[in-house]
Scaffold this active site. Structure first.
Site, PDB file in Angstrom:
ATOM      1  NE  ARG A 196      42.922  32.972  41.553  1.00 16.29           N
ATOM      2  CZ  ARG A 196      41.987  33.185  40.655  1.00 16.29           C
ATOM      3  NH1 ARG A 196      41.098  34.166  40.784  1.00 16.29           N
ATOM      4  NH2 ARG A 196      41.891  32.430  39.587  1.00 16.29           N
ATOM      5  N   GLY A 197      45.326  34.633  39.245  1.00 16.53           N
ATOM      6  CA  GLY A 197      44.718  34.656  37.915  1.00 16.53           C
ATOM      7  C   GLY A 197      45.657  35.411  36.982  1.00 16.53           C
ATOM      8  CB  ALA A 198      47.008  34.524  33.650  1.00 20.15           C
ATOM      9  CD  GLN A 225      42.351  28.428  42.773  1.00 16.37           C
ATOM     10  OE1 GLN A 225      41.918  27.299  43.046  1.00 16.37           O
ATOM     11  NE2 GLN A 225      43.636  28.664  42.596  1.00 16.37           N
ATOM     12  CG  ASP A 252      47.488  30.264  34.561  1.00 13.69           C
ATOM     13  OD1 ASP A 252      46.537  29.457  34.570  1.00 13.69           O
ATOM     14  OD2 ASP A 252      47.611  31.186  35.383  1.00 13.69           O
ATOM     15  CE  LYS A 256      44.874  26.853  39.551  1.00 15.07           C
ATOM     16  NZ  LYS A 256      46.181  26.924  40.265  1.00 15.07           N
TER      17      LYS A 256
HETATM   18  O1  MRU Z   1      46.627  29.593  40.638  1.00 17.62           O
HETATM   19  P1  MRU Z   1      45.701  30.615  40.076  1.00 17.62           P
HETATM   20  O2  MRU Z   1      44.439  30.770  40.858  1.00 17.62           O
HETATM   21  O3  MRU Z   1      46.399  31.924  39.813  1.00 17.62           O
HETATM   22  O4  MRU Z   1      45.303  30.012  38.665  1.00 17.62           O
HETATM   23  C1  MRU Z   1      44.379  30.677  37.853  1.00 17.62           C
HETATM   24  C2  MRU Z   1      44.057  29.926  36.622  1.00 17.62           C
HETATM   25  O5  MRU Z   1      44.548  28.859  36.369  1.00 17.62           O
HETATM   26  C3  MRU Z   1      43.140  30.618  35.646  1.00 17.62           C
HETATM   27  O6  MRU Z   1      42.376  29.683  34.948  1.00 17.62           O
HETATM   28  C4  MRU Z   1      43.985  31.392  34.634  1.00 17.62           C
HETATM   29  O7  MRU Z   1      44.908  32.220  35.298  1.00 17.62           O
HETATM   30  C5  MRU Z   1      43.178  32.208  33.722  1.00 17.62           C
HETATM   31  S1  MRU Z   1      42.498  33.606  34.528  1.00 17.62           S
HETATM   32  C6  MRU Z   1      41.682  34.579  33.422  1.00 17.62           C
END
Ligand code: MRU
Length: 335
Positions: free
Chosen positions: A44-46, A193, A234, A244
């Site tokens: 997960r995470g962009a 997270q 994201d 998020k």
């Molecule tokens: O739902 P997730 O855990 O994938 O969401 C992640 C986030 O919102 C992060 O802040 C975002 O992806 C930036 S990661 C460098």
């Protein structure tokens, strides 16, 4: 800490649903396993979603048994559609898939060379993310003073990227420069997270961190306990940043108390041809809200709303740190 790696048709990564208690390494060997890992947030995470989707296509190419290039391109298109249907909000996933498809469609290569090209491009996406995060860290650290307390939300660290992190890249770079900073991490309901991943990463690096629940943000900012907020994104669109759920409220509170609100993200997160209203905000399953782990915490059958992201207009953003520098308020008008 490199979060994802490719070796001869096997993608290795952490199963992030098991952290912090278990450092379980996942071996992903085909597209279906990658799709499952993305949907269930094992990855997960962009930026990591971008790298994972790219490796999803690499697995399709690696495992393909066709002897026609045309058939391989059709297989890649089908895999792209499946991957694009996993999570709708982080643009990096779409960006990585489209980049690879364009590369292979524009090339004149043989079947074998096309397979290699998909794998090489997926590797390049990962390697570039590592470089981008290091640069984000370097630029962002200029905004951080010795002694700052930095509040961050969710996890925008190494685990959300290929290595080093975006928001936590800024924290890490400032720390590596010898600045005596401290971090406040929000737990980030419902999937925690912040509590599970951000705290895990910072503790591993020996960076001081204090954990709060999401609802404590107003109080700690009002009490002058925070000098700067740094979060990831994201998707960065023409009128807002999308991150998020909880980011918007945090930004409004920071703005009200004149605390700088910084967003750290690579260019692969920018989608400036779109406005926030055009973006699908992912809604996730109700059990994430009604349950804490596997334990039911709300009356059975209650109606639930569970959006995973929210929209923060530029009014509340002080700067966006990216790999080539920093956009300040005046720059947002040119988006
Ligand atoms: O739902 P997730 O855990 O994938 O969401 C992640 C986030 O919102 C992060 O802040 C975002 O992806 C930036 S990661 C460098």
């Amino acid at each position: 800490m490199r979060t994802i790696e490719w070796d001869k048709g096997i993608v290795t990564t952490f199963d992030q649903t098991k952290l912090p208690h278990e450092e379980k390494i996942l071996e992903i060997k085909n597209l279906d396993q990658m799709v499952e890992a993305i949907k269930n947030m094992r990855v997960r995470g962009a930026p990591l979603l971008g790298a994972s989707a790219a490796y999803g296509l690499a697995l399709t190419a690696y495992n393909s048994t066709t002897n026609s290039k045309k058939a391989l391109l059709t297989e890649l298109d089908l895999s792209a559609k499946t991957l694009k249907a996993t999570r709708p909000t982080a643009v990096n996933l779409f960006w990585a898939i489209d980049r690879i498809l364009k590369k292979v469609n524009d090339s004149n290569k043989s079947l074998k060379e096309t397979k290699d090209l998909v794998i090489q491009e997926a590797q390049a996406i990962s390697d570039e993310d590592v470089k981008a995060n290091r640069s984000i860290g370097k630029h962002g650290a200029e905004l951080i003073n010795d002694g700052d307390v930095i509040l961050t939300h969710c996890n925008a660290g190494a685990l959300a990227t290929v290595e080093y992190g975006t928001a936590l890249g800024v924290v890490r770079a400032a720390w590596e420069q010898g600045k005596k900073i401290k971090v406040i991490a929000t737990e980030t309901r419902p999937l925690l997270q912040g509590a599970r991943l951000t705290v895990y990463e910072l503790k591993r690096d020996g960076i001081p961190v204090k954990l709060i629940t999401d609802s404590m943000v107003g109080f700690v900012i009002q009490k002058n306990m925070v000098n700067k907020v740094v979060v990831g994104a994201d998707r960065i669109v023409k009128d807002a940043i999308i991150n998020k759920i909880g980011t918007f409220g945090l930004a409004v509170i920071a703005h009200e108390h004149n605390v700088p609100f910084y967003v750290a993200a690579p260019k692969s997160t920018f989608d400036l041809n779109k406005k926030s209203q055009e973006i699908i905000i992912e809604e996730r399953k109700h059990e994430e809200v009604t349950h804490f782990g596997s334990k039911l915490i709300a009356p059975f059958g209650v109606k639930v709303f569970n959006p995973a992201f929210d929209i923060t207009p530029y009014k509340y953003v002080s700067a966006i740190i990216h790999e080539d520098g920093i956009f300040f308020k005046k720059d947002f008008k040119t988006f």
